[in-house]
Design an enzyme around this catalytic site. Structure first.
Site, mmCIF file in Angstrom:
data_model
loop_
_atom_site.group_PDB
_atom_site.id
_atom_site.type_symbol
_atom_site.label_atom_id
_atom_site.label_comp_id
_atom_site.label_asym_id
_atom_site.label_seq_id
_atom_site.Cartn_x
_atom_site.Cartn_y
_atom_site.Cartn_z
ATOM 1 N N CYS A 187 0.801 -1.235 0.000
ATOM 2 C CA CYS A 187 0.000 0.000 0.000
ATOM 3 C C CYS A 187 0.830 1.279 0.000
ATOM 4 C CB CYS A 187 -0.954 -0.041 1.183
ATOM 5 S SG CYS A 187 -1.944 -1.550 1.168
ATOM 6 N N HIS B 68 -3.793 6.359 1.276
ATOM 7 C CA HIS B 68 -4.099 5.018 0.788
ATOM 8 C C HIS B 68 -5.505 4.646 1.265
ATOM 9 C CE1 HIS B 68 -4.326 0.746 0.487
ATOM 10 N NE2 HIS B 68 -4.212 0.568 1.783
ATOM 11 N N ASN C 30 -10.150 -1.959 -1.465
ATOM 12 C CA ASN C 30 -8.750 -1.595 -1.214
ATOM 13 C C ASN C 30 -7.899 -2.308 -2.269
ATOM 14 O OD1 ASN C 30 -6.076 -1.698 -0.354
ATOM 15 N ND2 ASN C 30 -6.585 -1.887 1.818
#
Lengths: 78, 327
Positions: free
Chosen positions: B107, B254, B284
């Site tokens: 990430c 993020h 995500n």
């Protein structure tokens, strides 16, 4: 923090409108309690007490009193 | 900066998850984690395929012969050897006298990619860098891991960073703490622990089926890590760039999940109207969440030319980092 205020704020943080929190309230017996509520407890304890609880500590929590013990019982008053 | 994205066709909706896991509530997933559906790569579709598609779109309006470096961020390579970036160079028909390599980050990957691209351009090693983030975490998840299946989606983003863009990428703040390795890990499949034929499975405290052949995430510890590090990155970025938070036009973190982002926003006191929190239709997507968000913001005129944007990535490693860019 006064215990009754703690119970109210915990209830609000965990978004359980129909649950009355006491020291004896067992988290896992609350209908709908799941892993997301562990996140909510982390955020609640961080914002109100500036304390970080580990995953191990969080999964050891049974009732509200056990959470208060982890936060530090000296932080509470009647 | 050209940014293009690509998503696999197949989708996993909250309704699908509710069918697979009857005690899982679709509305609750959307309400709490802010995700309604996520794209999932087909069995035969890899991160390299997604990277290729995103890159093709990015190169539609850019002369591919001007690309002189390929950076590919992925933790789902086609092969252990060779690096996927070399295969991508060939598939795209890019020049052969250019550099290319993969880097293994999650990430935080887009931030590190920008740092590498800026470094390559500012030192004269490259002029136009194709930075690709591509991930198929769905292939790393156990079918019975409802928590992670609710969160992660597959996607790729291709960003072309040129000399003008490099000037608009300001100072960075980067961080690493390998002590967090156990909290987000795919234990088997590397050289340390081979993939097991029939890996042992267990059920965790939250009812997810886990296996060392699949991705493990210790959600509470990852949350603790973000609470500790992200506010520091923001503070350091403002100091290094000699700016105040009020001078930042927009903030993109993020996109981990809605709840975590809301809490970070409140803790750091970032105004809601300046903060991106949207992964409703993508989930995500690991290293691609920031470029996807940037593209969405530009396409929807949420950010406009001249705006100063703070970008912060954080996750597996632990690895984290941030920068400020001018669009």
């Amino acid at each position: 923090m006064k215990k009754k205020d703690f119970f109210c704020e915990l209830k609000e943080a965990l978004e359980f409108e129909d649950v009355t929190f006491t020291e004896k309230t067992e988290f896992r017996k609350i209908d709908g309690y799941d892993s997301l509520h562990v996140m909510m407890i982390i955020a609640f304890v961080d914002s109100k007490f500036g304390k970080r609880l580990t995953a191990k500590q969080l999964f050891s929590i049974t009732d509200v009193r056990s959470l208060m013990d982890l936060i530090g019982i000296e932080n509470f008053e009647e | 900066m050209i940014i293009e994205t690509f998503f696999p066709q197949k989708k996993l909706t909250n309704a699908d998850l509710e069918t697979i896991f009857p005690d899982w509530s679709a509305s609750k997933i959307e309400d709490k984690v802010g995700i309604r559906e996520r794209h999932i790569a087909a069995d035969s579709e890899t991160a390299l395929d997604l990277a290729f598609e995103a890159s093709k779109i990015a190169l539609k309006n850019f002369d591919k012969d001007l690309i002189d470096f390929v950076l590919l961020c992925t933790q789902s390579p086609d092969y252990l050897i060779p690096t996927s970036a070399c295969i991508l160079q060939d598939k795209l028909g890019l020049r052969t006298n250019i550099g290319a390599f993969d880097f293994n980050l999650g990430c935080s990957g887009f931030i590190y990619g920008l740092a590498l691209a800026k470094g390559l351009i500012k030192t004269g090693v490259a002029t136009n860098v194709l930075l690709v983030t591509s991930e198929t975490y769905s292939k790393h998840l156990h079918p019975g891991d409802r928590s992670n299946r609710s969160i992660f989606g597959d996607a790729a983003a291709a960003t072309i960073v040129g000399p003008t863009d490099a000037e608009k990428i300001l100072e960075f703040d980067l961080g690493t703490d390998g002590q967090g390795m156990d909290n987000l890990i795919l234990m088997n499949g590397g050289m340390r622990h081979k993939m097991e034929d029939k890996g042992s499975e267990w059920v965790d405290e939250s009812g997810n089926i886990r296996s060392n052949n699949s991705l493990f995430m210790n959600g509470p510890e990852i949350f603790n890590f973000t609470i500790e590090k992200v506010p520091l990155v923001v503070e350091n970025l403002l100091r290094k760039n000699n700016m105040m938070l009020s001078e930042i036009d927009y903030v993109i973190f993020h996109q981990a999940n809605k709840y975590i982002l809301n809490y970070l926003r409140m803790k750091i006191q970032i105004p809601k109207e300046k903060f991106y929190n949207n992964m409703l239709f993508t989930g995500n997507t690991v290293s691609s969440t920031i470029p996807i968000a940037l593209k969405n913001c530009i396409d929807q005129n949420i950010i406009t030319e001249g705006n100063k944007i703070m970008l912060v990535g954080f996750g597996v490693g632990y690895s984290w980092g941030g920068t400020i860019i001018t669009v």
